[in-house]
Every structure is written in structure tokens, then in C-alpha cells.
Design a protein around this motif. Structure first.
Motif, PDB file in Angstrom:
ATOM      1  N   LYS A  35      55.231  66.068 -13.003  1.00  0.00           N
ATOM      2  CA  LYS A  35      54.759  64.688 -12.934  1.00  0.00           C
ATOM      3  C   LYS A  35      54.627  64.239 -11.478  1.00  0.00           C
ATOM      4  CE  LYS A  35      56.378  59.973 -13.842  1.00  0.00           C
ATOM      5  NZ  LYS A  35      57.506  59.152 -14.390  1.00  0.00           N
ATOM      6  N   LEU A  36      55.602  64.578 -10.652  1.00  0.00           N
ATOM      7  CA  LEU A  36      55.581  64.181  -9.249  1.00  0.00           C
ATOM      8  C   LEU A  36      54.356  64.735  -8.539  1.00  0.00           C
ATOM      9  CD1 LEU A  36      57.156  62.731  -6.965  1.00  0.00           C
ATOM     10  CD2 LEU A  36      58.224  64.941  -6.458  1.00  0.00           C
ATOM     11  N   GLY A  37      53.958  65.968  -8.896  1.00  0.00           N
ATOM     12  CA  GLY A  37      52.797  66.572  -8.261  1.00  0.00           C
ATOM     13  C   GLY A  37      51.514  65.798  -8.489  1.00  0.00           C
ATOM     14  N   GLY A  43      51.379  59.376   1.054  1.00  0.00           N
ATOM     15  CA  GLY A  43      51.952  60.061   2.196  1.00  0.00           C
ATOM     16  C   GLY A  43      53.440  60.307   2.033  1.00  0.00           C
ATOM     17  N   PRO A  44      54.100  60.867   3.057  1.00  0.00           N
ATOM     18  CA  PRO A  44      55.519  61.211   2.928  1.00  0.00           C
ATOM     19  C   PRO A  44      56.410  60.030   2.623  1.00  0.00           C
ATOM     20  CG  PRO A  44      54.770  61.395   5.215  1.00  0.00           C
ATOM     21  CD  PRO A  44      53.547  61.255   4.364  1.00  0.00           C
ATOM     22  N   ALA A  45      56.109  58.862   3.223  1.00  0.00           N
ATOM     23  CA  ALA A  45      56.947  57.693   2.957  1.00  0.00           C
ATOM     24  C   ALA A  45      56.898  57.319   1.481  1.00  0.00           C
ATOM     25  CB  ALA A  45      56.500  56.519   3.825  1.00  0.00           C
ATOM     26  N   GLY A  46      55.696  57.294   0.917  1.00  0.00           N
ATOM     27  CA  GLY A  46      55.561  56.970  -0.497  1.00  0.00           C
ATOM     28  C   GLY A  46      56.185  58.020  -1.394  1.00  0.00           C
ATOM     29  N   GLN A  47      56.018  59.285  -1.043  1.00  0.00           N
ATOM     30  CA  GLN A  47      56.558  60.378  -1.859  1.00  0.00           C
ATOM     31  C   GLN A  47      58.086  60.381  -1.838  1.00  0.00           C
ATOM     32  OE1 GLN A  47      54.505  63.376   0.300  1.00  0.00           O
ATOM     33  NE2 GLN A  47      52.549  62.965  -0.686  1.00  0.00           N
ATOM     34  N   GLY A 103      58.811  73.022  -5.275  1.00  0.00           N
ATOM     35  CA  GLY A 103      57.888  73.128  -4.153  1.00  0.00           C
ATOM     36  C   GLY A 103      56.468  73.453  -4.565  1.00  0.00           C
ATOM     37  N   VAL A 104      56.308  74.354  -5.532  1.00  0.00           N
ATOM     38  CA  VAL A 104      54.962  74.754  -5.964  1.00  0.00           C
ATOM     39  C   VAL A 104      54.276  73.611  -6.701  1.00  0.00           C
ATOM     40  CG1 VAL A 104      53.690  76.266  -7.524  1.00  0.00           C
ATOM     41  CG2 VAL A 104      55.435  77.218  -6.028  1.00  0.00           C
ATOM     42  N   LEU A 105      54.992  72.965  -7.628  1.00  0.00           N
ATOM     43  CA  LEU A 105      54.376  71.882  -8.393  1.00  0.00           C
ATOM     44  C   LEU A 105      54.064  70.670  -7.524  1.00  0.00           C
ATOM     45  CD1 LEU A 105      56.348  71.999 -11.766  1.00  0.00           C
ATOM     46  CD2 LEU A 105      54.102  72.945 -11.224  1.00  0.00           C
ATOM     47  N   PHE A 106      54.713  70.569  -6.372  1.00  0.00           N
ATOM     48  CA  PHE A 106      54.434  69.461  -5.460  1.00  0.00           C
ATOM     49  C   PHE A 106      53.035  69.577  -4.862  1.00  0.00           C
ATOM     50  CE2 PHE A 106      54.824  66.729  -1.767  1.00  0.00           C
ATOM     51  CZ  PHE A 106      55.661  65.719  -2.201  1.00  0.00           C
ATOM     52  N   VAL A 107      52.536  70.812  -4.674  1.00  0.00           N
ATOM     53  CA  VAL A 107      51.245  70.996  -4.004  1.00  0.00           C
ATOM     54  C   VAL A 107      50.152  71.535  -4.918  1.00  0.00           C
ATOM     55  CG1 VAL A 107      52.357  71.388  -1.785  1.00  0.00           C
ATOM     56  CG2 VAL A 107      51.820  73.338  -3.221  1.00  0.00           C
ATOM     57  N   LEU A 108      50.514  72.138  -6.061  1.00  0.00           N
ATOM     58  CA  LEU A 108      49.506  72.805  -6.886  1.00  0.00           C
ATOM     59  C   LEU A 108      48.437  71.853  -7.425  1.00  0.00           C
ATOM     60  CD1 LEU A 108      49.086  75.752  -7.586  1.00  0.00           C
ATOM     61  CD2 LEU A 108      50.210  75.346  -9.785  1.00  0.00           C
ATOM     62  N   THR A 315      43.115  60.491  -0.393  1.00  0.00           N
ATOM     63  CA  THR A 315      42.844  59.991  -1.739  1.00  0.00           C
ATOM     64  C   THR A 315      43.359  60.912  -2.832  1.00  0.00           C
ATOM     65  OG1 THR A 315      40.651  61.045  -1.702  1.00  0.00           O
ATOM     66  CG2 THR A 315      40.784  58.752  -0.989  1.00  0.00           C
ATOM     67  N   THR A 316      44.027  62.002  -2.486  1.00  0.00           N
ATOM     68  CA  THR A 316      44.554  62.924  -3.486  1.00  0.00           C
ATOM     69  C   THR A 316      46.081  62.952  -3.414  1.00  0.00           C
ATOM     70  OG1 THR A 316      44.300  64.749  -1.891  1.00  0.00           O
ATOM     71  CG2 THR A 316      42.518  64.404  -3.467  1.00  0.00           C
ATOM     72  N   PRO A 317      46.738  63.324  -4.525  1.00  0.00           N
ATOM     73  CA  PRO A 317      48.196  63.429  -4.479  1.00  0.00           C
ATOM     74  C   PRO A 317      48.630  64.617  -3.632  1.00  0.00           C
ATOM     75  CG  PRO A 317      47.363  64.268  -6.564  1.00  0.00           C
ATOM     76  CD  PRO A 317      46.188  63.661  -5.844  1.00  0.00           C
ATOM     77  N   GLY A 318      49.923  64.677  -3.345  1.00  0.00           N
ATOM     78  CA  GLY A 318      50.444  65.782  -2.553  1.00  0.00           C
ATOM     79  C   GLY A 318      50.511  65.451  -1.082  1.00  0.00           C
ATOM     80  N   PRO A 319      51.076  66.353  -0.274  1.00  0.00           N
ATOM     81  CA  PRO A 319      51.219  66.098   1.159  1.00  0.00           C
ATOM     82  C   PRO A 319      49.864  66.049   1.848  1.00  0.00           C
ATOM     83  CG  PRO A 319      51.830  68.359   0.632  1.00  0.00           C
ATOM     84  CD  PRO A 319      51.646  67.653  -0.673  1.00  0.00           C
ATOM     85  N   LEU A 320      49.747  65.179   2.850  1.00  0.00           N
ATOM     86  CA  LEU A 320      48.478  65.013   3.559  1.00  0.00           C
ATOM     87  C   LEU A 320      48.057  66.289   4.276  1.00  0.00           C
ATOM     88  CD1 LEU A 320      46.181  63.174   4.398  1.00  0.00           C
ATOM     89  CD2 LEU A 320      47.598  62.360   6.295  1.00  0.00           C
ATOM     90  N   ILE A 321      49.015  67.135   4.627  1.00  0.00           N
ATOM     91  CA  ILE A 321      48.674  68.383   5.310  1.00  0.00           C
ATOM     92  C   ILE A 321      47.850  69.293   4.400  1.00  0.00           C
ATOM     93  CG2 ILE A 321      50.742  69.660   4.609  1.00  0.00           C
ATOM     94  CD1 ILE A 321      48.918  69.792   8.006  1.00  0.00           C
ATOM     95  N   MET A 322      47.722  68.936   3.112  1.00  0.00           N
ATOM     96  CA  MET A 322      46.839  69.685   2.224  1.00  0.00           C
ATOM     97  C   MET A 322      45.390  69.617   2.686  1.00  0.00           C
ATOM     98  SD  MET A 322      48.162  71.500  -0.125  1.00  0.00           S
ATOM     99  CE  MET A 322      46.682  71.767  -1.068  1.00  0.00           C
ATOM    100  N   VAL A 323      45.098  68.811   3.683  1.00  0.00           N
ATOM    101  CA  VAL A 323      43.753  68.804   4.268  1.00  0.00           C
ATOM    102  C   VAL A 323      43.390  70.202   4.762  1.00  0.00           C
ATOM    103  CG1 VAL A 323      44.482  68.199   6.606  1.00  0.00           C
ATOM    104  CG2 VAL A 323      42.207  67.533   5.812  1.00  0.00           C
ATOM    105  N   VAL A 324      44.386  71.052   5.005  1.00  0.00           N
ATOM    106  CA  VAL A 324      44.089  72.426   5.427  1.00  0.00           C
ATOM    107  C   VAL A 324      43.290  73.163   4.365  1.00  0.00           C
ATOM    108  CG1 VAL A 324      46.156  72.499   6.871  1.00  0.00           C
ATOM    109  CG2 VAL A 324      46.253  73.428   4.544  1.00  0.00           C
ATOM    110  N   ALA A 325      43.501  72.824   3.077  1.00  0.00           N
ATOM    111  CA  ALA A 325      42.727  73.455   2.011  1.00  0.00           C
ATOM    112  C   ALA A 325      41.250  73.098   2.142  1.00  0.00           C
ATOM    113  CB  ALA A 325      43.274  73.036   0.649  1.00  0.00           C
TER     114      ALA A 325
END
Length: 459
Positions: A35-37, A43-47, A103-108, A315-325
């Protein structure tokens, strides 16, 4: 407040450590991490806020003191602190499998969503509808980055020493174009020395006294003994480091054997491995480093696409560093690394590769360092370098904001036309963020609609 699974109110405060870690059903925790994912916006503060509310206040799976102790360690690490906090708590409750699941469900979910959005962006970005939406989003992102610099600065710059570090880092990257790793290293050195000779100037960490708020007994409480799997052992540390090295080395060797060292897939994997070790201060801090490499050095995407990628990340869930994807997908798609007919496959593979190499270190940091943290409390010699790095990050983010503002407000350079419409959207977004404390998602959504209207009917 939810009832504690497998725990009665009559249990004594000093519960057995093994029973404590079994107090939360694994599949119940699995459902929460899943659910958290999907809901980890902001961002990190909200998460971190969501995790605190759910795990500390509502479910009482962990006490506030233990939660903050784990958070302090994650703040010291490079990488996404919110994801690392999830890994830490998952590990504390359910060993290694709990860490992996959390950790995986946080970013998947974020990875799948970003792959889809990146494809829509690069395949249909020239359509008037998509172009109009991004016309409004880009100036909003500029305001968001300025707001991030202000938010971090008000928290981090508590004295003239830290202001000086922030100013020096801005000059270093803006005027002298020094690489981000060098700025981080210099700030860490200043913090290390300052922590020894002027510790009061760097003592701005999280205060554990907040944990004394009376929230009731938790499954993992203040006085719950450290579970067996969380106790430090040299043999366990060596095993974790060996497994981690193999998990990094084997896919890297496969890439080198299949494509060669100079191939884009291999270079992306190596570049984002380095980025993963330099993300002190969160995604906003490492974006200048990603820009220097992905845009200037390798040319995987252009400055406009970089801004658009940050907008998608916001605009997507997960850590902002996911911009690397997004960076990986766009770079591989445009270069057609698997052939003209397999552009999507190349982009998806690159997105998965850079995600793997970016987030793998986070698991190793927690599994290797967690046992030490469980047996020690924060000391100034550990927190002072982080304090200095955080101050330097403020200057770096300010430089990033100027970079975005330049490309948004003067899209053809200073000699070209000043984009008044974009400036007005950026100003409105800034007012919404600073004055009215609006949610980032709301600001981006309204700005996108404004951009669509202006692009299709006015501009």
C-alpha cells in the motif's frame, strides 16, 4: 488505534526480543508495504510522515524513539532516506526478507508507472495535449525546486557557519562548475573537523526527546531488547558484503560481456552506481550530478527532457530519485540500443538496470550497518558531517533552481524572448507553495491545466 496482532495489553514492558519481532504478522506487514508503494507521494518528508503516522501512531508496530533512531541513521546515508527507513523497519520486524519486501515494494510501483509515462512522453510528447500540459508543469517544477531549497535551508542553516558552507557550495557549482562529489567531500571534511573543534555549530540533528510523547506500548518498544538477527556479528557483516558485491558484480559482468564497457547500458549502470553513493541530502541534491553526467557528459537526454523527467517524478509515488528510471528509459529509447523496432524494450531494460544499481546500495547500508546502529546512539562525530553536507546541499539546490529557471523562462537563451506566461505560472506556483502551503501534486495539476489552456488558446 488498531489492536496489536499477537499481543495483549497485559504483556510486560520487557518482552522477549524474539516475541517482539514476531508480534507483527509478515503478510500484514507485506500488505502495508505494498500500500505504501502506491501512496508514497510528497517526497521524503511526506513519505516519512505517512510511515510515522501509520507505524508509530496508528498501528504501534514501533515506538517513536526506535523510529527516530532508525531515521537518524538513514539521514546519515547516501540514498533515499524514506526508502531506507522502510527497509530498516522491515528488517527489524522480519529479518532480511522483511527488508527486501519493504524496500522493493517502496519503489516497484513507481518503476512501472514511470516506464509507462516515459514511453507516453517520448512517443507522444509532441502532441498538442501533452506539450500543453508540460508547458505548465515546467515552471511549476522551478517553483518546487526553489521551495525545496527554502524548506531545507530553514531547517539546516542554523548559524553563520552553515550559511557560509551553503554559500560556498553555491559559488563552487555555479561559478567554478565543480563536480557535485567534490562539493560533498569538502563539506563532509569541514563537518568532520568542525564536529571536533566546534561541535555546538553542527549539533542540529533530530532530538530523541520527541519520543517521550505518550502514544502507548508498541510491538517494538523503547525497552524491547534487540532481536537476535539485529545483533552485530562480524561473520554476518562479511556475508552481507560478499552477497552485495556479487549482486552488483554479476550483472555488471554480464553487461560488459554482452555489450562491452563503453556501451550505454554498461555506462548507465556504472554512472548510477556512483550516483547512489553520492545522494546525500535527497534527490534534489543529486540532480545536478545526474544533469552533469546524463546531459552534459553522455548526452542521454537534453535539458528540457531533464526538467520534464523531474516533473514526472514529482507526480508519481515513490522516491523522487526514481527520476533515474526516466533518464535511463529516454536515453536507451532515443539511441535505439536494441534496434529501431525494440525501442520500448531498450528503454524498459535501461530503466530497470539503473533502478537496480541505484537502489542496491540502500539495502546493503541497512543490512550491514543496522546491527551497529541498534547497539549505539548517535554521536556528534557521526552527525556533524551530515549537517555540513546538508548545508552544502542548500547551495547546490539553489543552483539547480537557477538552471531550471533559465531554461524555462528563456527557452532560446538570454538573447531570445522572455516567456511571460511561464513566469506567471511559476509565480503562481510559488505563492501556492510558500503562502498557502499547497500540496505539490495539486500545484503541478493546476499548473498543467493552466499550461494546456495557454498553449492551445493563448500562447
Amino acid at each position: 488505534m488498531q489492536n496489536l496482532p499477537k499481543q495483549s495489553a497485559a504483556e510486560p514492558a520487557n518482552t522477549d526480543a524474539q516475541n517482539a519481532t514476531q508480534g507483527v504478522n509478515f503478510w500484514l506487514a507485506f500488505a502495508f508495504w505494498l500500500k505504501l508503494g502506491f501512496i508514497s507521494f510528497g517526497g521524503p518528508a511526506g513519505q516519512i510522515s505517512v510511515m510515522h503516522q501509520e507505524l508509530v501512531e496508528n498501528r504501534r508496530w514501533i515506538s517513536e524513539r526506535r523510529f527516530l533512531h532508525a531515521l537518524n541513521y538513514c539521514m546519515l546515508l547516501p540514498g533515499p532516506e524514506a526508502q531506507q527507513l522502510a527497509i530498516y523497519i522491515g528488517w527489524l520486524m522480519h529479518r532480511t526478507k522483511g527488508a527486501i519486501v519493504a524496500g522493493v515494494l517502496f519503489v516497484l510501483p513507481s518503476l512501472f508507472i514511470l516506464i509507462a509515462l516515459s514511453w507516453l512522453y517520448i512517443a507522444y510528447g509532441e502532441m498538442p495535449l501533452v506539450a500543453g500540459l508540460f508547458y505548465g508543469i515546467k515552471p511549476a517544477v522551478t517553483a518546487i525546486v526553489v521551495h525545496a531549497a527554502h524548506r531545507i535551508g530553514t531547517r539546516a542553516l542554523k548559524n553563520n557557519w552553515l550559511w557560509a558552507i551553503a554559500g560556498a557550495s553555491f559559488v563552487a557549482i555555479f561559478a567554478f562548475k565543480l563536480p557535485f562529489p567534490a562539493i560533498v567531500a569538502a563539506a563532509a571534511l569541514i563537518g568532520f573537523v568542525g564536529g571536533r573543534f566546534a561541535p555546538e555549530k553542527f549539533a542540529t540533528g533530530t532530538d530523541h526527546k520527541q519520543s517521550k510523547q505518550a502514544l502507548g506500548k508498541a510491538v517494538i518498544d523503547d525497552d524491547t531488547p534487540t532481536p537476535e538477527h539485529a545483533k552485530f556479528r562480524w561473520s554476518r557483516l562479511v556475508k552481507i558484503l560478499a552477497v552485495g558485491a556479487l549482486l552488483w558484480l554479476l550483472p555488471m559482468l554480464v553487461l560488459i560481456a554482452s555489450f562491452g564497457w563503453s556501451h550505454t547500458f554498461t555506462q548507465m549502470s556504472w554512472f548510477f552506481t556512483k550516483a547512489a553513493l553520492l545522494t546525500f541530502g535527497g534527490a534534489y541534491a543529486v540532480l545536478p550530478y545526474v544533469y552533469q553526467g546524463a546531459v552534459e557528459s553522455f548526452g542521454w537526454l537534453n535539458p528540457t527532457q531533464m526538467i520534464d523527467g523531474l516533473a514526472l517524478g514529482e507526480t508519481t509515488p515513490g522516491p523522487l530519485i526514481m527520476v533515474v528510471a526516466f533518464v535511463g528509459f529516454i536515453g536507451a529509447y532515443l539511441q535505439a540500443l536494441l534496434g529501431p523496432e525494440s525501442r520500448f524494450l531498450a528503454g524498459a531494460l535501461a530503466a530497470c538496470l539503473v533502478t537496480w544499481f541505484t537502489f542496491l546500495p540502500s539495502f546493503l547500508f541497512i543490512l550491514a550497518g543496522g546491527p551497529l546502529i541498534e547497539s549505539t546512539h548517535g554521536e556528534i562525530k557521526f552527525t556533524a558531517p551530515l549537517t555540513a553536507i546538508t548545508a552544502a546541499v542548500v547551495g547546490v539546490i539553489l543552483n539547480l533552481a537557477l538552471f531550471f529557471a533559465y531554461h524555462v523562462l528563456w527557452p532560446t537563451g538570454f538573447s531570445g524572448r522572455f516567456d511571460v506566461a511561464s513566469a506567471l505560472i511559476a509565480l503562481a506556483a510559488a505563492v501556492a507553495l510558500f503562502r498557502y502551503k499547497r500540496n505539490v501534486i495539486h500545484v503541478i495539476a493546476v499548473s498543467a491545466l493552466l499550461g494546456l489552456v495557454l498553449k492551445m488558446w493563448v500562447v
